[in-house]
Enzyme design. Structure first.
Site, PDB file in Angstrom:
ATOM      1  N   TYR A 266     -57.107 -36.550  77.273  1.00  0.00           N
ATOM      2  CA  TYR A 266     -55.653 -37.055  76.528  1.00  0.00           C
ATOM      3  C   TYR A 266     -55.014 -38.275  77.452  1.00  0.00           C
ATOM      4  CZ  TYR A 266     -51.060 -34.601  76.126  1.00  0.00           C
ATOM      5  OH  TYR A 266     -49.504 -34.018  75.873  1.00  0.00           O
ATOM      6  N   GLY A 267     -56.189 -39.172  77.781  1.00  0.00           N
ATOM      7  CA  GLY A 267     -55.455 -40.357  78.432  1.00  0.00           C
ATOM      8  C   GLY A 267     -54.623 -41.224  77.418  1.00  0.00           C
ATOM      9  N   VAL A 268     -54.797 -42.189  76.751  1.00  0.00           N
ATOM     10  CA  VAL A 268     -54.278 -42.962  75.761  1.00  0.00           C
ATOM     11  C   VAL A 268     -53.873 -42.476  74.784  1.00  0.00           C
ATOM     12  CG1 VAL A 268     -54.058 -45.273  75.377  1.00  0.00           C
ATOM     13  CG2 VAL A 268     -55.270 -44.849  77.367  1.00  0.00           C
TER      14      VAL A 268
ATOM     15  N   ASP B  86     -63.689 -45.825  75.023  1.00  0.00           N
ATOM     16  CA  ASP B  86     -64.957 -45.726  75.073  1.00  0.00           C
ATOM     17  C   ASP B  86     -66.274 -45.435  75.636  1.00  0.00           C
ATOM     18  OD1 ASP B  86     -64.385 -46.519  72.560  1.00  0.00           O
ATOM     19  OD2 ASP B  86     -64.076 -48.947  72.497  1.00  0.00           O
TER      20      ASP B  86
ATOM     21  N   HIS C 185     -61.301 -45.357  67.321  1.00  0.00           N
ATOM     22  CA  HIS C 185     -61.967 -46.412  67.178  1.00  0.00           C
ATOM     23  C   HIS C 185     -63.410 -46.407  66.329  1.00  0.00           C
ATOM     24  CE1 HIS C 185     -62.381 -50.357  68.589  1.00  0.00           C
ATOM     25  NE2 HIS C 185     -63.169 -49.885  70.062  1.00  0.00           N
TER      26      HIS C 185
ATOM     27  N   GLY D 103     -51.046 -45.170  71.627  1.00  0.00           N
ATOM     28  CA  GLY D 103     -50.617 -43.522  71.841  1.00  0.00           C
ATOM     29  C   GLY D 103     -48.816 -43.557  71.883  1.00  0.00           C
TER      30      GLY D 103
ATOM     31  N   ASP E  25     -59.944 -54.837  65.543  1.00  0.00           N
ATOM     32  CA  ASP E  25     -60.049 -54.793  67.145  1.00  0.00           C
ATOM     33  C   ASP E  25     -60.028 -55.304  67.804  1.00  0.00           C
ATOM     34  OD1 ASP E  25     -58.435 -52.023  67.590  1.00  0.00           O
ATOM     35  OD2 ASP E  25     -59.955 -52.125  68.744  1.00  0.00           O
TER      36      ASP E  25
ATOM     37  N   GLU F 230     -36.920 -68.860  78.467  1.00  0.00           N
ATOM     38  CA  GLU F 230     -37.423 -69.720  76.503  1.00  0.00           C
ATOM     39  C   GLU F 230     -38.459 -70.024  75.898  1.00  0.00           C
ATOM     40  OE1 GLU F 230     -35.665 -71.868  75.136  1.00  0.00           O
ATOM     41  OE2 GLU F 230     -33.913 -72.731  76.509  1.00  0.00           O
TER      42      GLU F 230
ATOM     43  N   SER G 291     -31.893 -72.815  63.693  1.00  0.00           N
ATOM     44  CA  SER G 291     -31.771 -73.971  63.553  1.00  0.00           C
ATOM     45  C   SER G 291     -32.048 -74.887  63.189  1.00  0.00           C
ATOM     46  CB  SER G 291     -30.749 -74.938  64.922  1.00  0.00           C
ATOM     47  OG  SER G 291     -31.811 -75.127  65.742  1.00  0.00           O
TER      48      SER G 291
END
Length: 359
Positions: free
Chosen positions: A50-52, A111, A135, A164, A219, A255, A281
């Site tokens: 239940y992380g990312v 992973d 993944h 996620g 990826d 910029e 422009s």
């Protein structure tokens, strides 16, 4: 327009022309949410981690009406799951019990974490179950990760093209995040239906075919390239050049970063790079057209080297070695702090506060 065809497996898919190359995709009109619910009506989907990716995919599946449980060890992440409405003993369990209860085991750990938890997960992958990844890393580099699934389970992948957090935000906005899908192993003959139903369930806009190997190669290249690594390097190089030539931090940041993220990226995200050029422009157009070639020629060799490092497994091994260290988190925090405390991003923090929506 999409042309509906049948694949070798007699599955209806659309063919879309992507810049001259025809690819198979699955769109929601062909595989609506109601069909996905029907395909998975007898499945228990166990989201492990239940992380990312875990929260976004689990919550979207739950909100879409699927039978979902979460497997997570006790700690801060477990507490987050409770705060999100997962009920201990009902929809929230330890990893072992969730894997035992689940007929589809969604392995959404990092992973490095997958490698350490794999001996816990594998005994519960009994015949007919499905093992799901977002993944291709663990399977593609299985000689390095030692993750070899049993032969009698489906092994499938849905990889949302974003974090996620983005997946969840777009779902709540009524939008979808495009995803790739792949089948590594079809033991039951139902892998295709399962993976597409899950892809629709987690909130994909459309799903395009890939393989585990292609997914992880693209990826890893993208993360180290334009999505994260290259963009930071490119922005910093321009910012430093402006500062070294006497420009103030606010001007250099505006910029380099602010105009890109707030003005220009939304334009080419909406309708392509040429359309963004056309809405600038004539001076900007001329400069961009003249200088895009030299920049391409300068960075192409770096991307070629990066892809070779990914393909031969060196990048995977570096990730495994670094992310498996017991003090990895502490080291990561130091690296992120160095980014955060750099002049460019300290200037950026002030610029962001000055945006009209923040005042």
């Amino acid at each position: 327009m999409a042309q509906v065809i049948k694949t070798k497996k007699q599955k209806k898919m659309a063919q879309l022309n992507f810049g001259g190359t025809v690819e198979n995709v699955v769109i929601r009109d062909e595989f609506p949410l109601e069909k996905a619910r029907e395909v998975l009506k007898n499945e228990t989907i166990a989201v492990i981690g239940y992380g990312v990716q875990g929260p976004g995919q689990a919550l979207n599946l739950r909100d879409n009406g699927f039978n979902v449980i979460v497997g997570q060890r006790q700690g801060k992440t477990y507490d987050k799951a409770v705060a999100d409405g997962w009920v201990p003993g009902e929809t929230l369990f330890g990893i072992e019990e969730a894997c035992e209860r689940g007929t589809i085991v969604m392995c959404l750990l990092s992973d490095a974490a997958v490698m350490s938890v794999w001996p816990t997960i594998k005994p519960y992958l009994t015949a007919g179950k499905a093992l799901y990844f977002s993944h291709g890393f663990a399977i593609t580099y299985k000689e390095r990760t030692n993750i070899i699934p049993p032969a009698d389970v489906d092994v499938i992948l849905v990889a949302p093209k974003g974090s996620g957090t983005s997946l969840r935000r777009m779902f709540l906005q009524g939008r979808g995040l495009n995803s790739s899908y792949a089948i590594f192993q079809d033991a039951t003959g139902r892998a295709w239906d399962r993976v597409i139903a899950l892809g629709i369930g987690v909130g994909s806009g459309y799903l395009f075919e890939t393989t585990f190997k292609k997914e992880v190669y693209s990826d890893l290249t993208g993360e180290r390239g334009t999505l994260m690594g290259a963009i930071q390097g490119l922005l910093l190089a321009q910012y430093e050049t402006l500062r070294e030539n006497g420009h103030e931090p606010s001007e250099a940041f505006n910029e380099t970063v602010e105009e890109l993220t707030q003005s220009l990226m939304p334009l080419f995200a909406e309708n392509g790079m040429d359309w963004m050029y056309a809405n600038c422009s004539t001076t900007a157009q001329r400069g961009a057209l003249d200088w895009m070639g030299p920049f391409h020629d300068a960075v192409k060799p770096v991307f070629e080297k990066l892809y070779r490092e990914v393909a031969c497994g060196n990048e995977a091994q570096r990730s495994i070695d670094t992310n498996s260290k017991p003090d990895y988190r502490e080291g990561l925090e130091k690296e992120l702090a160095a980014l955060r405390e750099s002049e460019m991003w300290r200037a950026g923090a002030v610029v962001r506060k000055l945006r009209p929506e923040n005042n």
